[in-house]
Design an enzyme around this catalytic site. Sequence first.
Site, mmCIF file in Angstrom:
data_model
loop_
_atom_site.group_PDB
_atom_site.id
_atom_site.type_symbol
_atom_site.label_atom_id
_atom_site.label_comp_id
_atom_site.label_asym_id
_atom_site.label_seq_id
_atom_site.Cartn_x
_atom_site.Cartn_y
_atom_site.Cartn_z
ATOM 1 N N SER A 215 0.850 -1.190 0.000
ATOM 2 C CA SER A 215 0.000 0.000 0.000
ATOM 3 C C SER A 215 0.888 1.243 0.000
ATOM 4 O O SER A 215 1.938 1.267 0.635
ATOM 5 C CB SER A 215 -0.924 -0.003 1.219
ATOM 6 O OG SER A 215 -0.188 -0.130 2.420
ATOM 7 N N GLY A 220 -1.797 4.601 -4.464
ATOM 8 C CA GLY A 220 -2.515 3.376 -4.784
ATOM 9 C C GLY A 220 -1.993 2.163 -4.051
ATOM 10 O O GLY A 220 -1.278 2.262 -3.055
ATOM 11 N N GLY A 246 -5.162 1.792 6.355
ATOM 12 C CA GLY A 246 -4.420 0.605 5.939
ATOM 13 C C GLY A 246 -4.989 -0.657 6.531
ATOM 14 O O GLY A 246 -4.992 -1.721 5.882
ATOM 15 N N ASP A 247 -5.506 -0.582 7.761
ATOM 16 C CA ASP A 247 -6.112 -1.754 8.389
ATOM 17 C C ASP A 247 -7.419 -2.120 7.690
ATOM 18 O O ASP A 247 -7.729 -3.302 7.493
ATOM 19 C CB ASP A 247 -6.370 -1.469 9.868
ATOM 20 C CG ASP A 247 -5.112 -1.042 10.598
ATOM 21 O OD1 ASP A 247 -4.020 -1.501 10.218
ATOM 22 O OD2 ASP A 247 -5.219 -0.226 11.534
#
Length: 315
Positions: A215, A220, A246-247
């Site tokens: 990530s 993107g 992100g999680d």
Amino acid sequence: MIVVVTPNPAVDVTYRVAEQTVGVTQRVLEVVRRPGGKGVNVARVLAAAGTATTSVLPLGGTSGAWVATALQQDGLTTAPVPVGGDTRTTVTVVDDHAHPTMYGEPGPVVSTDEWAAVTDAVRTAQRHATALVVSGSLPRGTDPGMVSPWIRGAVDAGLLVVADLSGPALLGAAAAGATVCKPNREELLDATGAPDERSGALDLLARGAGVVVVSAGSSGITAHTRDAVVTVPAVPDVHGNPTGAGDAATAGLVLALTAWGRRPTATLAPADLRHALVTAAAYGAAAVLRPVAGEVDLAAVDRFTALLDRTGSPT
């Protein structure tokens, strides 16, 4: 059912202020306290999407007891492992103008016997699972090889294994055969010492990872195999609190991959990987719209998925 291991859970405290300014007294406009840690955020998003989870996490002290009770009150199934040290606190300061600032305590010292109890809890929980997610930092002083038995055992049992780790633990997860290693770009380059993303991904693949998903925020998200590189752009013009995005992307990735059952990653074509990345990107962006980590705007997930599906197949 998906087992989610959070090696270093926390009491997450989010302060909202009018404007972050260093060196002055800040008036806090709003305070939110909730159980946290990267794995806890992943489990929350999975549960919100209707997927059953069991969270394995070492908890200690009054803060750990509060986390266990709060998770149960929120309807999340947990397998807490008692430890002697106090569960840590993280503080995130957010406003409407700047990127959030997060202060993360290192976490308690966890003994060898306590880690053995965590390993036993993981093995017990995964007997009825389809996937294992190991996500987050390790408490201070922890042998990074601690994650390897969890991952290797789940792989041997035929489970999908997603490892969102950093440093030596990320390298160990790859060597243990994790189905997917999912660092961000900074974590990948730091762990491998590689000069660029592709080189770092190839390093993890050579160690034994099935797929490497990287990530990169507004740049993107990219999936790397030995033979292919597939990139999906970030959802444009999304503003809010990126803490936990992100999680949420990890949760979206897991949802997409488990929808295919126990299909080996070696059989995934670039189109399959792109579908998984679209789901991950949509969930990550939908998390930015929520005020705290571990939540997503599910209606936005559908909108963002449709938007990314219309962008073609960049590779």
